[in-house]
Design a protein around this motif. Sequence first.
Motif, PDB file in Angstrom:
ATOM      1  N   ILE A 126     -15.026  -5.450 -10.036  1.00 20.75           N
ATOM      2  CA  ILE A 126     -15.276  -6.495  -9.189  1.00 20.75           C
ATOM      3  C   ILE A 126     -13.983  -6.364  -8.156  1.00 20.75           C
ATOM      4  N   ALA A 127     -12.927  -6.084  -8.326  1.00 17.42           N
ATOM      5  CA  ALA A 127     -11.840  -6.156  -7.475  1.00 17.42           C
ATOM      6  C   ALA A 127     -12.133  -5.059  -6.408  1.00 17.42           C
ATOM      7  N   ARG A 154     -15.106  -6.107   1.655  1.00 18.48           N
ATOM      8  CA  ARG A 154     -14.939  -7.171   2.784  1.00 18.48           C
ATOM      9  C   ARG A 154     -13.562  -6.747   3.622  1.00 18.48           C
ATOM     10  N   THR A 155     -12.651  -6.626   2.903  1.00 13.87           N
ATOM     11  CA  THR A 155     -11.310  -6.684   3.561  1.00 13.87           C
ATOM     12  C   THR A 155     -10.891  -4.961   4.041  1.00 13.87           C
ATOM     13  N   GLU A 156     -11.855  -3.927   3.607  1.00 12.83           N
ATOM     14  CA  GLU A 156     -11.660  -2.660   3.790  1.00 12.83           C
ATOM     15  C   GLU A 156     -10.355  -2.137   3.422  1.00 12.83           C
ATOM     16  N   GLU A 157     -10.073  -2.681   2.314  1.00 11.87           N
ATOM     17  CA  GLU A 157      -8.904  -2.164   1.462  1.00 11.87           C
ATOM     18  C   GLU A 157      -9.142  -1.462   0.356  1.00 11.87           C
ATOM     19  N   LYS A 158      -8.280  -0.473  -0.026  1.00 15.30           N
ATOM     20  CA  LYS A 158      -8.305   0.423  -1.412  1.00 15.30           C
ATOM     21  C   LYS A 158      -7.470  -0.258  -2.433  1.00 15.30           C
ATOM     22  N   VAL A 159      -8.230  -0.578  -3.376  1.00 14.28           N
ATOM     23  CA  VAL A 159      -7.342  -1.368  -4.457  1.00 14.28           C
ATOM     24  C   VAL A 159      -7.496  -0.601  -5.762  1.00 14.28           C
ATOM     25  N   PRO A 165       0.865  -1.251  -0.036  1.00 13.49           N
ATOM     26  CA  PRO A 165       0.091   0.156   0.014  1.00 13.49           C
ATOM     27  C   PRO A 165       0.844   1.320  -0.047  1.00 13.49           C
ATOM     28  N   ASN A 166       0.404   2.313  -0.898  1.00 16.12           N
ATOM     29  CA  ASN A 166       1.362   3.636  -1.001  1.00 16.12           C
ATOM     30  C   ASN A 166       0.670   4.380   0.281  1.00 16.12           C
ATOM     31  N   GLU A 167       1.260   5.806   0.184  1.00 19.61           N
ATOM     32  CA  GLU A 167       0.895   6.445   1.494  1.00 19.61           C
ATOM     33  C   GLU A 167      -0.462   6.999   1.531  1.00 19.61           C
ATOM     34  N   GLU A 168      -1.377   6.726   0.393  1.00 23.06           N
ATOM     35  CA  GLU A 168      -2.663   6.965   0.380  1.00 23.06           C
ATOM     36  C   GLU A 168      -3.587   5.607   1.000  1.00 23.06           C
ATOM     37  N   GLY A 169      -2.694   4.573   1.150  1.00 23.63           N
ATOM     38  CA  GLY A 169      -3.527   3.345   1.581  1.00 23.63           C
ATOM     39  C   GLY A 169      -4.026   2.437   0.216  1.00 23.63           C
ATOM     40  N   ILE A 170      -3.653   2.737  -0.831  1.00 17.03           N
ATOM     41  CA  ILE A 170      -4.040   2.165  -2.023  1.00 17.03           C
ATOM     42  C   ILE A 170      -3.272   0.859  -2.562  1.00 17.03           C
TER      43      ILE A 170
END
Length: 77
Positions: free
Chosen positions: A60-61, A67-72, A26-31
């Motif tokens: 879809i991603a 669910r994982t509260e992740e920024k992709v 993840p980068n500084e923005e959490g992506i």
Amino acid sequence: MQELLAIIAKGLVDEPDAVKVDRDEPNEEGITVYHIHVAEDDMGRIIGKQGRIAKAIRTIARSASIRTEEKVMVEID
């Protein structure tokens, strides 16, 4: 997430053995950035007309990442 992207990509291409999905930290923005690598001949199949298939894969991603509260972000290389 890597497995999901690999399964989707392998179902679309002619050379499923050439599909590889890499993940950046993840980068500084959490992506978190996922890179889908396919054979050169399969690039058109994974991108689709006017990028419609690529856009669907990204949707879809993003949906699965809730669910994982992740920024992709998905890039096709």
